[in-house]
Design an enzyme around this catalytic site. Structure first.
Site, PDB file in Angstrom:
ATOM      1  N   LYS A  83       0.850  -1.206   0.000  1.00  0.00           N
ATOM      2  CA  LYS A  83       0.000   0.000   0.000  1.00  0.00           C
ATOM      3  C   LYS A  83       0.880   1.248   0.000  1.00  0.00           C
ATOM      4  O   LYS A  83       2.047   1.209   0.412  1.00  0.00           O
ATOM      5  CB  LYS A  83      -0.966   0.035   1.188  1.00  0.00           C
ATOM      6  CG  LYS A  83      -0.308   0.112   2.579  1.00  0.00           C
ATOM      7  CD  LYS A  83       0.099   1.510   3.042  1.00  0.00           C
ATOM      8  CE  LYS A  83       0.848   1.485   4.369  1.00  0.00           C
ATOM      9  NZ  LYS A  83       1.687   2.633   4.651  1.00  0.00           N
TER      10      LYS A  83
ATOM     11  N   ASP B 291      -1.932  -1.286  10.560  1.00  0.00           N
ATOM     12  CA  ASP B 291      -2.179  -1.284   9.113  1.00  0.00           C
ATOM     13  C   ASP B 291      -2.865  -2.567   8.640  1.00  0.00           C
ATOM     14  O   ASP B 291      -3.280  -2.659   7.485  1.00  0.00           O
ATOM     15  CB  ASP B 291      -0.854  -1.165   8.342  1.00  0.00           C
ATOM     16  CG  ASP B 291      -0.299   0.250   8.347  1.00  0.00           C
ATOM     17  OD1 ASP B 291      -1.054   1.188   8.690  1.00  0.00           O
ATOM     18  OD2 ASP B 291       0.878   0.420   7.993  1.00  0.00           O
TER      19      ASP B 291
HETATM   20  O1  C5P Z   1       0.300  -0.970  15.256  1.00  0.00           O
HETATM   21  P1  C5P Z   1       1.716  -1.161  14.850  1.00  0.00           P
HETATM   22  O2  C5P Z   1       2.400  -2.249  15.640  1.00  0.00           O
HETATM   23  O3  C5P Z   1       1.902  -1.344  13.392  1.00  0.00           O
HETATM   24  O4  C5P Z   1       2.461   0.205  15.214  1.00  0.00           O
HETATM   25  C1  C5P Z   1       3.840   0.298  15.321  1.00  0.00           C
HETATM   26  C2  C5P Z   1       4.198   1.513  16.156  1.00  0.00           C
HETATM   27  O5  C5P Z   1       3.927   2.710  15.447  1.00  0.00           O
HETATM   28  C3  C5P Z   1       3.444   1.647  17.460  1.00  0.00           C
HETATM   29  O6  C5P Z   1       4.062   0.916  18.495  1.00  0.00           O
HETATM   30  C4  C5P Z   1       3.499   3.138  17.706  1.00  0.00           C
HETATM   31  O7  C5P Z   1       4.759   3.495  18.235  1.00  0.00           O
HETATM   32  C5  C5P Z   1       3.425   3.702  16.304  1.00  0.00           C
HETATM   33  N1  C5P Z   1       2.046   4.048  15.889  1.00  0.00           N
HETATM   34  C6  C5P Z   1       1.417   5.136  16.467  1.00  0.00           C
HETATM   35  N2  C5P Z   1       0.141   5.448  16.091  1.00  0.00           N
HETATM   36  C7  C5P Z   1      -0.508   4.722  15.153  1.00  0.00           C
HETATM   37  C8  C5P Z   1       0.135   3.614  14.553  1.00  0.00           C
HETATM   38  C9  C5P Z   1       1.413   3.309  14.948  1.00  0.00           C
HETATM   39  O8  C5P Z   1       1.979   5.838  17.324  1.00  0.00           O
HETATM   40  N3  C5P Z   1      -1.735   5.061  14.813  1.00  0.00           N
END
Ligand code: C5P
Length: 316
Positions: free
Chosen positions: A11, A138
């Protein structure tokens, strides 16, 4: 049970706006995400020994329990209540790693789709969405794919409902040595911009509504020109990662590019063109400078699909 194949599309973010900080520590986002026909392939075979194993043609990718494919498989198996289920999973990697193209999330989403079918779990789409949300921000988008508004921490999806995917051609570039940690990018964003974050749900909703009714969504529906794209993490990452500024300058110099931006937390960059032929012509025109600066490049189209089971029956 014969082997089963799932395509996991990359994406790009056509819009990434950081609205504020949530009570759970994640950022409240307003995004437009678009699936591409650049995709990894996952092949699943059942095993009777209760083992879940992953092999990948790219040795740079960890295939242990840190990989979202394994985490997705283990979550699905735990929810099914059938610990004897096993699978051998082969991953053919085409999406660049650590690029902001959701390659890992899309592979994880493909594992949910593939193993739900392989193991005959029978989980409904909403149940897979809930598992995807538990695994990564995501991942819910990667299950559904297409062109969608994504709110919350990324898991609140609003499909644009386009009759077909935008006909845009996409030129993607990435420096193979550059990589960006997503938590670092969001942490740095908070340091730099945290004082200006919105705090109230009413203000978040106002920004969501502005995006829904704004020129980007209109352009994607074929009702006007593409506006300048916004990615709030671009200004955070660009000063720290040399190849981002360098690559943006190369893409901005291209004749006929409709828009240029970084995807997600980077460091991959893209330029949009009216169609694939124009993107390919731009890739050829820029071949020398891209090679001189050490960039890899890909040309692709937008697709309306997320993780897709049996791609022979439903091609991207
Ligand atoms: O959800 P995911 O594990 O992909 O997110 C990775 C990191 O990115 C999270 O631990 C956070 O630090 C940051 N993040 C965030 N806000 C979001 C998505 C991700 O702060 N909406």
């Amino acid at each position: 049970m014969p082997e089963l194949t799932v395509l996991a599309p990359a994406k790009i973010n056509l819009h990434l706006e950081v609205l504020g900080l949530r009570a759970d520590g994640y950022h409240e986002l307003a995004m437009v995400m678009q699936s591409l026909d650049l995709a990894d392939t996952l092949v699943f075979n059942p095993t009777a020994d209760g083992q879940i194993s992953l092999r990948c043609d790219n040795p740079d990718l960890p295939t242990d329990g840190s990989n979202l494919i394994i985490r997705a498989a283990e979550l699905l198996r735990a929810r099914s209540g059938l610990p004897e289920l096993g699978a051998r999973i082969d991953l053919q990697k085409r999406i660049p790693i650590g690029a902001g193209l959701a390659g890992g999330s899309s592979d994880g989403a493909a594992a949910l789709v593939g193993l739900n079918a392989l193991w005959g779990c029978g989980f409904a789409a909403a149940e897979l969405q809930a598992m995807a949300t538990a695994l990564g921000s995501d991942m819910p988008f990667c299950l559904d794919g297409g062109t969608q508004l994504c709110f919350g921490r990324g898991e609140r999806l609003e499909p644009l409902g386009l009759p077909q995917p935008p006909s845009l051609g996409v030129l993607l570039i990435k420096h193979p040595q550059a990589s960006v940690s997503t938590p670092w990018a969001y942490g740095r964003c908070r340091e730099l911009r945290g004082d200006f974050y919105l705090e109230h749900e009413a203000d978040f909703e106002q920004r969501r509504q502005a995006l829904r009714q704004g020129p980007l969504v209109a352009a994607l529906a074929g009702e006007g020109p593409l506006p300048r794209l916004r990615n709030d993490l671009q200004a955070v990452v660009e000063p720290q990662v040399e190849s981002v500024g360098e690559g943006l300058a190369l893409l901005r110099g291209l004749e006929g590019a409709l828009a240029v931006a970084m995807s997600g937390s980077g460091p991959s960059l893209f330029a949009l063109f009216p169609n694939l032929d124009d993107a390919s012509a731009a890739q050829a025109a820029l071949a020398g400078p891209l090679e001189a600066a050490g960039f890899e490049s890909w040309c692709c189209r937008c697709t309306g699909s997320g993780a897709t089971l049996d791609p022979a029956a439903a091609p991207l």
